[in-house]
Design a protein around this motif. Structure first.
Motif, mmCIF file in Angstrom:
data_model
loop_
_atom_site.group_PDB
_atom_site.id
_atom_site.type_symbol
_atom_site.label_atom_id
_atom_site.label_comp_id
_atom_site.label_asym_id
_atom_site.label_seq_id
_atom_site.Cartn_x
_atom_site.Cartn_y
_atom_site.Cartn_z
ATOM 1 N N GLN A 1 -0.679 -10.885 -5.974
ATOM 2 C CA GLN A 1 0.449 -10.482 -6.901
ATOM 3 C C GLN A 1 0.904 -10.576 -8.137
ATOM 4 O O GLN A 1 1.922 -9.654 -9.297
ATOM 5 C CB GLN A 1 2.112 -9.983 -5.688
ATOM 6 C CG GLN A 1 1.366 -9.419 -4.233
ATOM 7 C CD GLN A 1 2.561 -9.729 -3.734
ATOM 8 O OE1 GLN A 1 3.177 -10.836 -2.901
ATOM 9 N NE2 GLN A 1 3.762 -8.986 -3.649
ATOM 10 N N GLU A 2 0.512 -12.221 -8.523
ATOM 11 C CA GLU A 2 1.315 -12.772 -9.486
ATOM 12 C C GLU A 2 1.099 -12.431 -10.746
ATOM 13 O O GLU A 2 1.183 -12.066 -11.692
ATOM 14 C CB GLU A 2 1.873 -13.934 -9.670
ATOM 15 C CG GLU A 2 2.752 -14.466 -8.285
ATOM 16 C CD GLU A 2 2.298 -16.419 -8.015
ATOM 17 O OE1 GLU A 2 1.576 -16.853 -8.422
ATOM 18 O OE2 GLU A 2 3.126 -16.380 -7.187
ATOM 19 N N PHE B 1 6.330 -9.668 -1.818
ATOM 20 C CA PHE B 1 5.980 -9.000 -0.199
ATOM 21 C C PHE B 1 5.168 -10.120 0.201
ATOM 22 O O PHE B 1 3.822 -10.641 -0.178
ATOM 23 C CB PHE B 1 5.470 -7.906 -0.389
ATOM 24 C CG PHE B 1 5.015 -6.906 0.702
ATOM 25 C CD1 PHE B 1 5.468 -5.758 1.026
ATOM 26 C CD2 PHE B 1 4.029 -7.098 1.278
ATOM 27 C CE1 PHE B 1 5.463 -5.094 2.446
ATOM 28 C CE2 PHE B 1 2.987 -6.307 2.380
ATOM 29 C CZ PHE B 1 3.829 -5.815 2.756
ATOM 30 N N HIS B 2 5.609 -10.090 1.593
ATOM 31 C CA HIS B 2 4.553 -10.893 2.426
ATOM 32 C C HIS B 2 4.389 -10.173 4.095
ATOM 33 O O HIS B 2 5.334 -9.731 3.996
ATOM 34 C CB HIS B 2 4.825 -12.446 2.703
ATOM 35 C CG HIS B 2 5.615 -12.799 1.662
ATOM 36 N ND1 HIS B 2 4.635 -14.095 0.470
ATOM 37 C CD2 HIS B 2 6.649 -13.174 1.193
ATOM 38 C CE1 HIS B 2 5.194 -14.333 -0.260
ATOM 39 N NE2 HIS B 2 6.105 -13.587 -0.073
ATOM 40 N N ALA B 3 2.940 -10.579 3.908
ATOM 41 C CA ALA B 3 2.759 -9.620 5.663
ATOM 42 C C ALA B 3 2.737 -11.143 6.616
ATOM 43 O O ALA B 3 1.579 -11.953 6.430
ATOM 44 C CB ALA B 3 1.904 -8.890 5.180
ATOM 45 N N SER B 4 3.121 -10.463 8.326
ATOM 46 C CA SER B 4 2.460 -11.412 8.953
ATOM 47 C C SER B 4 1.129 -10.652 9.637
ATOM 48 O O SER B 4 1.379 -9.300 10.015
ATOM 49 C CB SER B 4 3.153 -11.786 10.178
ATOM 50 O OG SER B 4 4.034 -12.706 9.273
ATOM 51 N N ILE B 5 -0.844 -11.141 9.676
ATOM 52 C CA ILE B 5 -1.261 -10.626 10.676
ATOM 53 C C ILE B 5 -1.376 -11.182 11.783
ATOM 54 O O ILE B 5 -1.572 -11.678 12.491
ATOM 55 C CB ILE B 5 -2.235 -10.346 9.606
ATOM 56 C CG1 ILE B 5 -2.506 -10.917 8.515
ATOM 57 C CG2 ILE B 5 -3.356 -9.751 11.115
ATOM 58 C CD1 ILE B 5 -2.490 -8.961 8.000
ATOM 59 N N PHE C 1 -5.739 -5.164 -0.348
ATOM 60 C CA PHE C 1 -6.824 -6.298 -0.204
ATOM 61 C C PHE C 1 -6.582 -7.102 1.657
ATOM 62 O O PHE C 1 -8.461 -7.273 0.861
ATOM 63 C CB PHE C 1 -5.242 -7.450 -1.016
ATOM 64 C CG PHE C 1 -5.137 -9.525 -0.300
ATOM 65 C CD1 PHE C 1 -6.522 -9.303 -1.271
ATOM 66 C CD2 PHE C 1 -4.575 -8.991 0.454
ATOM 67 C CE1 PHE C 1 -6.475 -10.569 -1.096
ATOM 68 C CE2 PHE C 1 -5.382 -10.384 1.335
ATOM 69 C CZ PHE C 1 -5.655 -11.349 -0.032
ATOM 70 N N TYR C 2 -6.519 -6.398 2.052
ATOM 71 C CA TYR C 2 -6.777 -6.516 3.536
ATOM 72 C C TYR C 2 -8.505 -5.945 3.874
ATOM 73 O O TYR C 2 -8.599 -6.925 5.118
ATOM 74 C CB TYR C 2 -5.711 -6.374 4.536
ATOM 75 C CG TYR C 2 -6.521 -7.421 5.496
ATOM 76 C CD1 TYR C 2 -5.914 -7.989 6.595
ATOM 77 C CD2 TYR C 2 -6.099 -6.066 6.641
ATOM 78 C CE1 TYR C 2 -6.037 -8.303 7.655
ATOM 79 C CE2 TYR C 2 -6.457 -6.722 8.575
ATOM 80 C CZ TYR C 2 -6.856 -7.797 8.582
ATOM 81 O OH TYR C 2 -6.878 -8.057 10.108
ATOM 82 N N LEU D 1 -4.425 -16.204 4.208
ATOM 83 C CA LEU D 1 -4.836 -14.867 4.030
ATOM 84 C C LEU D 1 -3.032 -14.415 2.249
ATOM 85 O O LEU D 1 -3.040 -13.978 1.546
ATOM 86 C CB LEU D 1 -4.421 -13.951 4.864
ATOM 87 C CG LEU D 1 -4.694 -12.241 4.230
ATOM 88 C CD1 LEU D 1 -6.310 -12.316 3.842
ATOM 89 C CD2 LEU D 1 -4.830 -10.908 5.329
ATOM 90 N N ASP D 2 -1.581 -14.629 3.031
ATOM 91 C CA ASP D 2 -0.928 -14.898 2.583
ATOM 92 C C ASP D 2 -0.870 -15.375 1.086
ATOM 93 O O ASP D 2 -0.256 -14.914 -0.125
ATOM 94 C CB ASP D 2 0.678 -15.455 3.182
ATOM 95 C CG ASP D 2 1.725 -14.876 2.324
ATOM 96 O OD1 ASP D 2 2.117 -13.386 1.982
ATOM 97 O OD2 ASP D 2 2.582 -16.164 1.722
ATOM 98 N N GLY D 3 -1.131 -17.280 0.878
ATOM 99 C CA GLY D 3 -1.593 -17.599 -0.286
ATOM 100 C C GLY D 3 -2.468 -16.145 -1.242
ATOM 101 O O GLY D 3 -2.166 -16.357 -2.763
ATOM 102 N N LYS D 4 -3.386 -16.159 -0.755
ATOM 103 C CA LYS D 4 -4.334 -15.331 -1.526
ATOM 104 C C LYS D 4 -3.939 -13.830 -2.242
ATOM 105 O O LYS D 4 -3.724 -13.926 -3.395
ATOM 106 C CB LYS D 4 -5.758 -15.248 -0.768
ATOM 107 C CG LYS D 4 -6.255 -16.129 -0.547
ATOM 108 C CD LYS D 4 -7.464 -15.489 0.712
ATOM 109 C CE LYS D 4 -8.466 -17.461 1.015
ATOM 110 N NZ LYS D 4 -9.484 -16.730 1.995
ATOM 111 N N PHE D 5 -2.786 -13.265 -0.991
ATOM 112 C CA PHE D 5 -2.560 -12.118 -1.559
ATOM 113 C C PHE D 5 -1.001 -12.223 -2.633
ATOM 114 O O PHE D 5 -0.720 -11.808 -4.028
ATOM 115 C CB PHE D 5 -1.421 -11.137 -0.369
ATOM 116 C CG PHE D 5 -1.125 -10.644 -0.778
ATOM 117 C CD1 PHE D 5 -1.931 -9.338 -1.415
ATOM 118 C CD2 PHE D 5 0.235 -10.291 -1.044
ATOM 119 C CE1 PHE D 5 -0.854 -8.049 -1.882
ATOM 120 C CE2 PHE D 5 1.033 -8.638 -1.214
ATOM 121 C CZ PHE D 5 0.607 -7.558 -1.944
#
Length: 343
Positions: free
Chosen positions: A97-98, A107-111, A141-142, A89-93
């Motif tokens: 962002q870019e 910004f990175h988030a762990s689910i 996004f999520y 998920l982080d790669g897609k977000f």
């Protein structure tokens, strides 16, 4: 050897070392206590990127599964799955962002699935506005991909990397989210009182005091405290230490952890004791439901054979009394050492 930075064991020797750990594990009777502490430490390694490798973590969990079955490792395996899901998920977000450079702060988030991870106390923290915007963007996004799920933020588990300009040049500071939030206040004001910092962050005294202590009284003093001293008081005033120097270009500012570690250990043991009470209650009820009735000696013998931890006779008697009070079982009118199951 599972934690990164440990160079005492070569990669090819790690698997054999884990096998020896499993041999020792077989002699541990209170395996539920081991699992609770292992889960806590695994969470720290995963969340703070302290694992030597994901493959090593999976290997150890697989060995524990082979020893104790899937029920023992269900939550540990769930934690590893969460991190795999987070990575994807982080790669897609990050790509999103870019593409939207206006607010790209990295910004990175762990689910984390709440049922798998240790219980963490919620923290009230007023985060910087640009972080809040990125957080809102992530939620949107999520939600588009997983409608109906609700996210609860745990800022006390996060870390950040800030590029800070000092007189001798820029430095990258590795901080907790709480430390970073406090330090960013000084980008708008060179001097802030304790009360001003508290009003702007919403932090409670215990958390704010130890955070300011780490920034102003520790090894790397990026803030200056007045009056000087090793402890922080509510009347102190803090200024940004522009003259801070270091030979390192990236500096990790540690948090004050001693009392927190003691608190965590106490919470783990309290949780285990509560969980054991539930297990004893459930086992007693299951035994009597199958037998319909049993005397105290027979009940104790079968109960202790089922439990995966040590339990004293006094503890079991206390649970029996509780079950009687709650009308799950009853004593025989003629023989008080005989128990009956109540449907």
């Amino acid at each position: 050897s599972i934690r990164s930075g440990n160079k005492s064991t070569a990669d090819e020797d790690i698997d054999s070392l884990l096998d020896r750990v499993v041999v020792l594990f077989r002699f541990i009777h209170d395996k539920d206590l081991f699992e609770a502490y292992y889960k806590r430490d695994l969470a720290k390694r995963l969340l703070y990127n302290k694992s030597v490798s994901a493959d090593t973590e999976r290997s150890m969990v697989q060995k524990l599964r082979m020893e104790c079955g899937p029920g023992f490792t269900k939550r540990l395996e769930g934690m590893l799955r969460d991190m795999d899901f987070t990575s994807d998920l982080d790669g897609k977000f990050t790509n999103l962002q870019e593409a939207q450079e206006a607010n790209n702060i990295g910004f990175h988030a762990s689910i984390l699935t709440q049922a798998f991870w240790p219980t963490y106390e919620p923290m009230l923290l007023t985060i910087p506005r640009n972080v809040e915007l990125a957080q809102e963007q992530f939620v949107q996004f999520y939600s588009e991909k997983h409608n109906g799920r609700r996210l609860y933020w745990q800022p006390n588990l996060g870390t950040c990397l800030l590029k800070v300009s000092f007189d001798e040049g820029p430095k990258e500071l590795s901080l907790t989210i709480v430390q970073g939030t406090v330090l960013l206040l000084f980008s708008e004001s060179d001097e802030l009182s304790y009360k001003q910092i508290q009003e702007n962050t919403g932090l409670e005294d215990v958390e704010l005091m130890r955070t300011l202590q780490s920034l102003a009284c520790g090894k790397h003093r990026v803030l200056v405290k007045e009056p000087k001293g090793r402890d922080v008081a509510g009347t102190d005033v803090f200024t940004f230490n522009a003259s801070f120097t270091s030979t390192q270009s990236r500096i990790k500012i540690g948090q004050i952890l001693l009392k927190e570690a003691e608190k965590e250990s106490k919470e783990v043991e309290e949780h285990i004791q509560l969980d054991r009470m539930y297990q004893v209650d459930a086992a007693i009820v299951r035994i009597l439901k199958a037998r319909k009735r049993a005397d105290h000696t027979a009940l104790m013998a079968e109960l202790l054979s089922r439990l995966k931890f040590n339990s004293t006779s006094a503890e079991v008697k206390e649970r029996i009394e509780t079950l009687i009070e709650r009308d799950y079982i009853k004593r025989d009118d003629a023989d008080p050492s005989l128990y009956h199951y109540l449907a």
